[in-house]
Design a protein around this motif. Structure first.
Motif, PDB file in Angstrom:
ATOM      1  N   LEU A  52       0.860  -1.178   0.000  1.00 34.61           N
ATOM      2  CA  LEU A  52       0.000   0.000   0.000  1.00 34.61           C
ATOM      3  C   LEU A  52       0.898   1.230   0.000  1.00 34.61           C
ATOM      4  CD1 LEU A  52      -2.708   1.494   0.300  1.00 34.61           C
ATOM      5  CD2 LEU A  52      -2.499   1.185   2.781  1.00 34.61           C
ATOM      6  N   VAL A  53       0.792   2.032  -1.052  1.00 30.47           N
ATOM      7  CA  VAL A  53       1.610   3.239  -1.179  1.00 30.47           C
ATOM      8  C   VAL A  53       0.740   4.450  -0.844  1.00 30.47           C
ATOM      9  CG1 VAL A  53       3.082   4.625  -2.685  1.00 30.47           C
ATOM     10  CG2 VAL A  53       3.011   2.134  -2.950  1.00 30.47           C
ATOM     11  N   THR A  54       1.065   5.132   0.255  1.00 33.12           N
ATOM     12  CA  THR A  54       0.289   6.271   0.715  1.00 33.12           C
ATOM     13  C   THR A  54       1.156   7.521   0.740  1.00 33.12           C
ATOM     14  OG1 THR A  54       0.801   5.893   3.051  1.00 33.12           O
ATOM     15  CG2 THR A  54      -1.134   4.762   2.146  1.00 33.12           C
ATOM     16  N   ALA A  55       0.497   8.665   0.915  1.00 36.52           N
ATOM     17  CA  ALA A  55       1.221   9.938   0.952  1.00 36.52           C
ATOM     18  C   ALA A  55       1.520  10.390   2.365  1.00 36.52           C
ATOM     19  CB  ALA A  55       0.420  11.018   0.223  1.00 36.52           C
ATOM     20  N   HIS A  56       0.591  10.113   3.304  1.00 35.36           N
ATOM     21  CA  HIS A  56       0.720  10.638   4.661  1.00 35.36           C
ATOM     22  C   HIS A  56       0.279   9.592   5.689  1.00 35.36           C
ATOM     23  CE1 HIS A  56      -0.833  13.847   1.870  1.00 35.36           C
ATOM     24  NE2 HIS A  56       0.363  14.319   2.161  1.00 35.36           N
ATOM     25  N   PRO A  57       0.844   9.675   6.898  1.00 37.33           N
ATOM     26  CA  PRO A  57       0.283   8.872   7.993  1.00 37.33           C
ATOM     27  C   PRO A  57      -1.179   9.268   8.189  1.00 37.33           C
ATOM     28  CG  PRO A  57       2.426   9.802   8.604  1.00 37.33           C
ATOM     29  CD  PRO A  57       2.031  10.465   7.317  1.00 37.33           C
ATOM     30  N   ASP A  58      -2.027   8.340   8.243  1.00 34.56           N
ATOM     31  CA  ASP A  58      -3.495   8.336   8.381  1.00 34.56           C
ATOM     32  C   ASP A  58      -4.217   7.979   7.093  1.00 34.56           C
ATOM     33  OD1 ASP A  58      -3.966  10.752   6.885  1.00 34.56           O
ATOM     34  OD2 ASP A  58      -4.434  11.933   8.665  1.00 34.56           O
ATOM     35  N   ASP A  59      -3.514   8.060   5.934  1.00 38.65           N
ATOM     36  CA  ASP A  59      -4.140   7.637   4.670  1.00 38.65           C
ATOM     37  C   ASP A  59      -4.577   6.185   4.734  1.00 38.65           C
ATOM     38  OD1 ASP A  59      -3.663  10.137   3.604  1.00 38.65           O
ATOM     39  OD2 ASP A  59      -2.002   9.511   2.321  1.00 38.65           O
ATOM     40  N   GLU A  60      -3.758   5.352   5.389  1.00 41.41           N
ATOM     41  CA  GLU A  60      -4.037   3.914   5.415  1.00 41.41           C
ATOM     42  C   GLU A  60      -5.359   3.613   6.102  1.00 41.41           C
ATOM     43  OE1 GLU A  60      -3.046   4.692   9.412  1.00 41.41           O
ATOM     44  OE2 GLU A  60      -2.051   5.409   7.591  1.00 41.41           O
ATOM     45  N   ALA A  61      -5.716   4.411   7.119  1.00 44.24           N
ATOM     46  CA  ALA A  61      -6.975   4.200   7.838  1.00 44.24           C
ATOM     47  C   ALA A  61      -8.106   5.026   7.251  1.00 44.24           C
ATOM     48  CB  ALA A  61      -6.796   4.541   9.316  1.00 44.24           C
ATOM     49  N   MET A  62      -7.820   6.265   6.880  1.00 39.63           N
ATOM     50  CA  MET A  62      -8.845   7.181   6.407  1.00 39.63           C
ATOM     51  C   MET A  62      -9.416   6.780   5.055  1.00 39.63           C
ATOM     52  SD  MET A  62      -8.574  11.318   5.845  1.00 39.63           S
ATOM     53  CE  MET A  62      -8.149  11.585   7.553  1.00 39.63           C
ATOM     54  N   PHE A  63      -8.586   6.189   4.197  1.00 39.63           N
ATOM     55  CA  PHE A  63      -9.022   5.868   2.839  1.00 39.63           C
ATOM     56  C   PHE A  63      -8.968   4.378   2.499  1.00 39.63           C
ATOM     57  CE2 PHE A  63      -7.032  10.163   2.561  1.00 39.63           C
ATOM     58  CZ  PHE A  63      -8.193  10.893   2.350  1.00 39.63           C
ATOM     59  N   PHE A  64      -7.977   3.654   3.007  1.00 46.70           N
ATOM     60  CA  PHE A  64      -7.697   2.305   2.505  1.00 46.70           C
ATOM     61  C   PHE A  64      -8.019   1.174   3.478  1.00 46.70           C
ATOM     62  CE2 PHE A  64      -4.878   5.028  -0.030  1.00 46.70           C
ATOM     63  CZ  PHE A  64      -5.096   4.540  -1.315  1.00 46.70           C
ATOM     64  N   ALA A  65      -8.623   1.459   4.617  1.00 44.31           N
ATOM     65  CA  ALA A  65      -8.883   0.394   5.595  1.00 44.31           C
ATOM     66  C   ALA A  65      -9.674  -0.777   5.012  1.00 44.31           C
ATOM     67  CB  ALA A  65      -9.586   0.960   6.829  1.00 44.31           C
ATOM     68  N   PRO A  66     -10.734  -0.540   4.205  1.00 43.56           N
ATOM     69  CA  PRO A  66     -11.442  -1.693   3.633  1.00 43.56           C
ATOM     70  C   PRO A  66     -10.553  -2.585   2.771  1.00 43.56           C
ATOM     71  CG  PRO A  66     -12.821   0.261   3.508  1.00 43.56           C
ATOM     72  CD  PRO A  66     -11.456   0.728   3.936  1.00 43.56           C
ATOM     73  N   THR A  67      -9.637  -1.978   2.018  1.00 42.95           N
ATOM     74  CA  THR A  67      -8.735  -2.762   1.181  1.00 42.95           C
ATOM     75  C   THR A  67      -7.757  -3.564   2.043  1.00 42.95           C
ATOM     76  OG1 THR A  67      -8.876  -1.217  -0.674  1.00 42.95           O
ATOM     77  CG2 THR A  67      -6.948  -2.647  -0.597  1.00 42.95           C
ATOM     78  N   VAL A  68      -7.164  -2.905   3.025  1.00 42.91           N
ATOM     79  CA  VAL A  68      -6.187  -3.584   3.888  1.00 42.91           C
ATOM     80  C   VAL A  68      -6.837  -4.747   4.631  1.00 42.91           C
ATOM     81  CG1 VAL A  68      -4.669  -3.327   5.884  1.00 42.91           C
ATOM     82  CG2 VAL A  68      -4.757  -1.526   4.149  1.00 42.91           C
ATOM     83  N   LEU A  69      -7.998  -4.505   5.229  1.00 46.23           N
ATOM     84  CA  LEU A  69      -8.682  -5.561   5.972  1.00 46.23           C
ATOM     85  C   LEU A  69      -9.210  -6.645   5.035  1.00 46.23           C
ATOM     86  CD1 LEU A  69     -10.575  -3.393   8.618  1.00 46.23           C
ATOM     87  CD2 LEU A  69      -8.554  -4.837   8.990  1.00 46.23           C
TER      88      LEU A  69
END
Length: 259
Positions: A52-69
């Motif tokens: 998962l390539v993000t720009a900022h800390p919190d992107d992973e939860a704010m935008f991509f949590a459904p994908t990660v989980l």
């Protein structure tokens, strides 16, 4: 205005019921990963490595949590490459720690979280990052970790943030120039209209009807897990972020397309 003699009440009730019923469903379309060695991630994802390539800390939860989980549910191993420390307000060191805490709640250990803190990749909504520089960082990480699937933002960056859009430009460059390792695929997170963005799980029927290459929908329990991850970013929890967590479809739904 009333909708005939029945009014709008029953129509709204049916839509809500449909969304609730569908909100527990999960679907992952077929992807060809690692040269076809893993054609269906849901069934045979044990060896699939996802970045998962993000720009900022919190992107992973704010935008991509459904994908990660969702990918974790399918058995894939996910890692995060965050391309800035989120130092716009001089909180970089705090935000790095928050990122690790959030990722741990999403099933990603700190050992699989990497932050690029480079002076030419500043956290700034007005700055477009250099495509070649960013592509070099991302490609090096892909090759070093034998990544099969990369996930990032699309051309609109969900929120229109210039740093988000820069990630898409870098992955698009690597893809179009055939610089990615053989079999490595790229999924980009679909940006939606402002209306769809803030109707939470009511967007489920719409997301099902529209074409996508991957669709992840969280259960109620997983949605709470995603919110707990977002709450790890305490330095960013201003009032409007609490509203975002309540109403954003990205806390529940991710629809993605292959490059």
């Amino acid at each position: 205005m009333a909708a005939g003699s029945w009014g709008w009440g029953p129509v709204a009730a049916v839509l809500v019921l449909l969304a609730v019923l569908l909100s527990g469903a999960r679907r992952l379309r077929r992807l060809t990963v690692a040269g076809g060695a893993c054609a269906d991630l849901r069934g045979r994802a044990g060896g699939v490595r996802v970045l998962l390539v993000t720009a900022h800390p919190d992107d992973e939860a704010m935008f991509f949590a459904p994908t990660v989980l969702g990918l974790g549910r399918a058995g894939a191993r996910a890692a995060v490459l965050c391309c800035s420390a989120g130092n716009y307000y001089n909180q970089g060191e705090i935000r790095k720690k928050e990122l690790e805490q959030s990722c741990l709640l999403l099933g990603i250990p700190a050992s699989d979280v990497t932050v690029i803190d480079h002076r030419d990749l500043p956290d700034n909504p007005a700055v477009e990052w250099d495509t070649q520089l960013l592509a070099a960082f991302v490609l090096k990480h892909i090759e070093a970790n034998n990544i099969h699937l990369v996930v990032t933002f699309d051309a609109r960056g969900v929120s229109g943030h210039a740093n988000h859009i820069s990630l898409y430009a870098a992955l698009r460059y690597l893809h179009s120039e055939r610089k990615l390792p053989e079999g490595c695929r790229v999924l980009v997170l679909e940006s939606v209209s402002i209306f769809r963005k803030y109707i939470s799980f009511l967007d489920v029927p719409i997301s099902y009807l529209l074409p996508s290459d991957a669709l992840f929908i969280l259960t109620e329990e997983e949605t709470e897990q995603a919110k707990r991850a977002m709450r790890c970013h305490r330095s960013q929890l201003l009032w409007f972020r609490h509203i975002y967590m309540l109403f954003s479809r990205y806390m529940v739904i991710n629809s993605l397309r292959l490059l």
